[in-house]
Design a protein around this motif. Sequence first.
Motif, PDB file in Angstrom:
ATOM      1  N   GLY A 257      -2.150  -1.875   7.795  1.00 32.27           N
ATOM      2  CA  GLY A 257      -3.033  -2.898   7.249  1.00 32.27           C
ATOM      3  C   GLY A 257      -3.935  -2.406   6.134  1.00 32.27           C
ATOM      4  O   GLY A 257      -4.030  -3.024   5.068  1.00 32.27           O
ATOM      5  N   LYS A 258      -4.613  -1.289   6.361  1.00 29.69           N
ATOM      6  CA  LYS A 258      -5.587  -0.808   5.378  1.00 29.69           C
ATOM      7  C   LYS A 258      -4.901  -0.172   4.171  1.00 29.69           C
ATOM      8  O   LYS A 258      -5.342  -0.331   3.040  1.00 29.69           O
ATOM      9  CB  LYS A 258      -6.527   0.202   6.041  1.00 29.69           C
ATOM     10  N   THR A 259      -3.837   0.576   4.400  1.00 30.94           N
ATOM     11  CA  THR A 259      -3.191   1.309   3.318  1.00 30.94           C
ATOM     12  C   THR A 259      -2.405   0.395   2.385  1.00 30.94           C
ATOM     13  O   THR A 259      -2.341   0.644   1.176  1.00 30.94           O
ATOM     14  CB  THR A 259      -2.259   2.384   3.894  1.00 30.94           C
ATOM     15  N   TYR A 260      -1.809  -0.672   2.926  1.00 37.14           N
ATOM     16  CA  TYR A 260      -0.919  -1.500   2.108  1.00 37.14           C
ATOM     17  C   TYR A 260      -1.437  -2.926   1.911  1.00 37.14           C
ATOM     18  O   TYR A 260      -0.743  -3.751   1.321  1.00 37.14           O
ATOM     19  CB  TYR A 260       0.480  -1.524   2.732  1.00 37.14           C
ATOM     20  N   SER A 261      -2.640  -3.214   2.420  1.00 33.69           N
ATOM     21  CA  SER A 261      -3.284  -4.521   2.209  1.00 33.69           C
ATOM     22  C   SER A 261      -2.475  -5.677   2.775  1.00 33.69           C
ATOM     23  O   SER A 261      -2.347  -6.733   2.155  1.00 33.69           O
ATOM     24  CB  SER A 261      -3.578  -4.744   0.714  1.00 33.69           C
ATOM     25  N   PHE A 262      -1.935  -5.462   3.972  1.00 37.67           N
ATOM     26  CA  PHE A 262      -1.288  -6.542   4.720  1.00 37.67           C
ATOM     27  C   PHE A 262      -1.877  -6.543   6.133  1.00 37.67           C
ATOM     28  O   PHE A 262      -1.185  -6.284   7.119  1.00 37.67           O
ATOM     29  CB  PHE A 262       0.231  -6.331   4.772  1.00 37.67           C
TER      30      PHE A 262
END
Length: 395
Positions: free
Chosen positions: A242-247
Motif C-alpha cells: 500500500g505505502k510503496t506503490y500507492s494502492f
Amino acid sequence: MAPMSAPAGHDRPFLNRRLAAFGTTIFAEMSALAARTGSINLGQGFPDTDGPAEIAEAASRAVLAGLGNQYPPGTGVPELRTAIAAHQQRFYDLSYDPDTEVLVTAGATEAIAAALLALLEPGDEVIALEPFYDSYAACIAMAGAVRVPLTLRAPDFRPDLDALRDAITPRTRLLLLNTPHNPTGTVLTPAELAGIAELAVRHDLLVITDEVYEHLVFEGSHTPLASLPGMRERTVTISSAGKTYSFTGWKVGWITSTPELVTAVRSVKQFLTYVSSGPFQYAVAEALGLPDSYYEGLRADLAAKRDLLSDGLAAAGFEVYRPQGTYFVTTDIAPLGESDGIAFCRALPERCGVVAIPNQVFYDDKSAGATQVRWAFCKKTEVLREAVDRLRRLA
C-alpha cells in the motif's frame, strides 16, 4: 465512545471488555470531519493519486484472465511469494524460501493482528515503541497480553535502550517495532537496532517488525532487524504494497520469517480472512520488480512534499519535527498557545479548512503527546500548497 449498553436481563456490555477502550478510530472521525466540512484531509495516511499505471493494468489483466478471481492459495499466490523473497534478497541480501518462509496477508494490519494473536498468551508482556499505531494496542488487547510502552520523546524521538533494558521482565514475550516509525518519522539506526538485537537475543525474545515504510526513507537508510546476527530466527518481518506503490485499497501485505513462525502466524490468519486480494496479488508481484528508478523517484517526490509541508507548518507557527522517513510530519502546537491536540484538531477544520490527527491517541502516556499533531504529506503538491495557504490563518 462508551461501551454499548446491555439490554434488560443482561449484566454486561456486548463488546468484549478487552476492547472497551477502543471505539471509532481517530482516522474515521477525522476523515468524516473532513468530508462534512469540505476540508483538506491531511489526517488519514493515504495518497490522493494512484500508483503506477502499469501495475493497475496488471491487476486488470489478472481479473480478465481469471487469475485470483476464486480463492487463491492460503499462503498467497506463488508468483507473489516468489517476488517477495526476491525483493528481500535484492534490497537486503536476506534469503527466504517462498514456499515456507513467506505468507501473504490482507495488508499489514492483518499481518500484525495474526502475528500477535499467534505468538501471545494472556498475561504476556509486549514492549512497543510509543507513540504506536492504534491497531497495535487493540491487537495486544485482543490477545489478552499487556502493553509496555517504550516512549520516544520529542524533539528527536530516539529509543532509550537503557529504558528498554529496564522494561524487560520475565513476562516479556516479544518486542513490537516500527521503523521507519509512524507517526514520528524516526528511522532506527544500525547502532540502535544492534542494541535492540542484543537485548532480544540475551532475553530470548521474539520480535515483530512493521516495516511498511521501508522504501520511504529520506535520511539514512532502512536496515531490517532480521539482517542482524541472531535475529532472523526470532523476527517476524511485516511489510505491504500500500505505502510503496500507492494502492492502499488493495490490502496486500506479507510476512517473512522462519518456517516455524510463519506456520504459527498462518494458523491464525486462516481464521481471519483465509485469503484476500486475489487478482491484486499478481499485480503486486509485478510491482515488486519495478526498477530502482521507481523507488528513487518515489523518495524524491515525497521528500520534496515533506519539505513543502514542513516549511509551511513552521511558517504558520508550529514547532516542526522534520521526519527521516514515512509520509507524516509531527508538529507541536504549544508555540501557538495551544495545549490540547485533540481539541485543536477538532476545531481546525472550522478555523482554516484542514484536518490533521492528534498524536495523543497514539500514546498511553497522554502527557507525552498532548500537544503533538500529525500531518500526512502523501498528497498532490497543489493540495499541500493550498493547505499551507490555509494554515497561515493560524499565524
